[in-house]
Design an enzyme around this catalytic site. Structure first.
Site, PDB file in Angstrom:
ATOM      1  N   LYS A  81      37.808 -32.718  32.362  1.00 14.97           N
ATOM      2  CA  LYS A  81      37.318 -34.253  31.685  1.00 14.97           C
ATOM      3  C   LYS A  81      38.543 -34.592  30.906  1.00 14.97           C
ATOM      4  CE  LYS A  81      35.616 -33.217  27.434  1.00 14.97           C
ATOM      5  NZ  LYS A  81      36.069 -34.094  26.928  1.00 14.97           N
TER       6      LYS A  81
ATOM      7  N   THR B  86      34.767 -39.919  28.230  1.00 15.31           N
ATOM      8  CA  THR B  86      35.994 -39.882  27.198  1.00 15.31           C
ATOM      9  C   THR B  86      36.444 -40.951  28.121  1.00 15.31           C
ATOM     10  OG1 THR B  86      36.660 -37.985  28.505  1.00 15.31           O
ATOM     11  CG2 THR B  86      35.370 -37.618  26.463  1.00 15.31           C
TER      12      THR B  86
END
Length: 328
Positions: free
Chosen positions: A189, A246
Site C-alpha cells: 500500500k 494512505t
C-alpha cells in the site's frame, strides 16, 4: 499469557504514539531511543520532535540502553524497514529469554527482498516474530482517536494475548495468524500510495484516482495470492483499509511524496520534502518480487521506474494508459 511490561524500540512518531497506546492499555512502558542525547532530552522535555504536539506520559521510562529496554514481556520494534536488520541484530545480544517482538514497520528490505518477520527470525532467534499493521496515522493514535489495526503472529493464542495487551477503547487490534498477508498489505500500500499521490499532483482528477486505487488493489491481491496470503486479510484492515487511508490523505508521507513527484520534483528532492516514505525504498523490491513470481504489477513497476529514474512521470503514465484493453 500476561504482558505487563512492554518496550517500544524507536522514539520516532509511530514509536511515540505506540508507547501512548501501551500506557492507555495499562502497561508499564519503556521507550528506547537510539541516540543517547535525544533520550536525555526526551526525559526532560517529554516532547518528541517527531510529534511536537504530544506529551510523552510521565510514567513512560525513556532510555538509550537497549539491554534495559530488552527486559520486557513483549517488544514493539518501531524502526524504519531498512533499519530493522541492524536493530534486530543488536537486540539479539540484549535478550536473555524468548520474547514476542512485534515489527511495526511496513516494507520489504532492499537487496534481500525479505519481509520484516523474516529478518527478525534470521537475526533474533530469541524473538517470536509478530507484525502490527493497518490504517493508522501516528498523530491520530497519539491523540487517542479511534483506530483499528491488525496484529498477526503464527500462534493464534499468542496473537489474541498480544491484541488484548495493547487494546483499549481507542485502539482496537484484530488478531490474525496470516503474518505474510498482513506484511504484504502494509508494504504494497505504501508503493500504491505514491502512485495515488502522483495522480493528485499531476491533476489527473478524482476518476483517475479511483481507478488507480482500485487497479492498485488488484495488484496487491494478486501479489498476496502468489505468496499464500488469505483473501480476507487482503480485504481487511492491513490491506484494503490501509490502502484507502494512505491513497487519500496528505498525512501519508508516501502520498505526499507522490504529489511532489506529480508536480515535477525529482525523486531525491521529493523525498527530502516529506521525510521518510517507506514506499520509495520498497518499490523496487516489490516490483522485482512480482516479476520473479510472474505477477503482473504495472502500477508498482511504474512507481519503481520513477523512483529509480528509469522513466519520467509522463513516460510512466503513458505506459499505463497505453496498456491493452482487457477484461477486468
Amino acid at each position: 499469557m500476561t504482558f505487563d511490561r512492554i518496550s517500544v524500540l524507536g522514539a520516532g512518531a509511530w514509536g511515540t504514539a505506540l508507547s501512548a497506546v501501551a500506557v492507555r492499555a495499562g502497561r508499564k512502558v519503556t521507550l528506547w531511543e537510539y541516540d543517547a542525547a535525544l533520550a536525555t532530552a526526551l526525559k526532560t522535555t517529554r516532547v518528541s520532535k517527531f510529534l511536537p504536539n504530544h506529551r510523552i506520559d510521565d510514567t513512560i521510562a525513556v532510555t538509550s540502553d537497549l539491554a534495559e529496554a530488552a527486559r520486557a514481556d513483549a517488544i514493539l520494534l518501531v524502526v524504519p524497514a531498512q533499519a530493522l536488520r541492524s536493530v534486530a541484530k543488536a537486540l539479539q545480544l540484549a535478550l536473555v529469554k524468548e520474547i514476542p517482538v512485534i515489527a511495526c514497520a511496513k516494507g520489504i528490505e532492499r537487496g534481500t527482498r525479505k519481509f520484516m518477520t523474516e529478518i527478525l527470525g534470521e537475526c533474533t532467534p530469541l524473538a517470536i516474530p509478530a507484525i502490527l499493521s493497518g490504517p493508522s496515522f501516528a498523530a491520530d493514535v497519539a491523540r487517542g482517536l479511534p483506530t483499528a489495526v491488525t496484529l498477526a503472529t503464527k500462534n493464534e493464542t499468542l496473537a489474541v494475548a498480544l491484541a488484548e495487551a495493547l487494546g483499549s477503547r481507542s485502539f482496537r487490534p484484530y488478531q490474525s495468524t496470516d503474518v505474510r498477508g498482513v506484511e504484504i498489505g502494509g508494504a504494497a500500500k505504501n508503493v500504491l500510495a505514491i502512485a495515488a499521490g502522483i495522480v493528485a499532483g499531476r491533476g489527473l482528477g478524482e476518476s483517475a484516482a479511483a481507478a488507480l486505487t482500485t487497479r492498485g488493489f488488484a495488484e496487491l491481491v494478486r501479489f498476496g495470492n502468489a505468496h499464500g496470503a488469505r483473501t480476507e486479510t487482503m480485504m481487511g484492515l492491513s490491506g484494503l483499509g490501509d490502502l484507502i487511508l494512505t491513497c487519500s490523505s496528505p498525512q501519508s508521507r508516501n502520498f505526499s511524496l507522490g504529489v511532489n513527484l506529480g508536480k515535477g520534483h525529482a525523486p531525491s528532492a521529493g523525498l527530502g520534502a516529506v521525510g521518510l516514505a517507506e514506499g520509495a525504498f520498497t518499490a523496487q523490491a516489490l516490483a522485482e518480487m512480482g516479476q520473479a513470481q510472474g505477477v503482473e504489477m504495472p502500477i508498482v513497476t511504474a512507481v519503481a521506474d520513477i523512483i529509480e529514474q528509469r522513466a519520467s512521470v509522463d513516460q510512466a503514465i503513458e505506459m499505463l494508459l497505453n496498456r491493452p484493453i482487457r477484461a477486468e
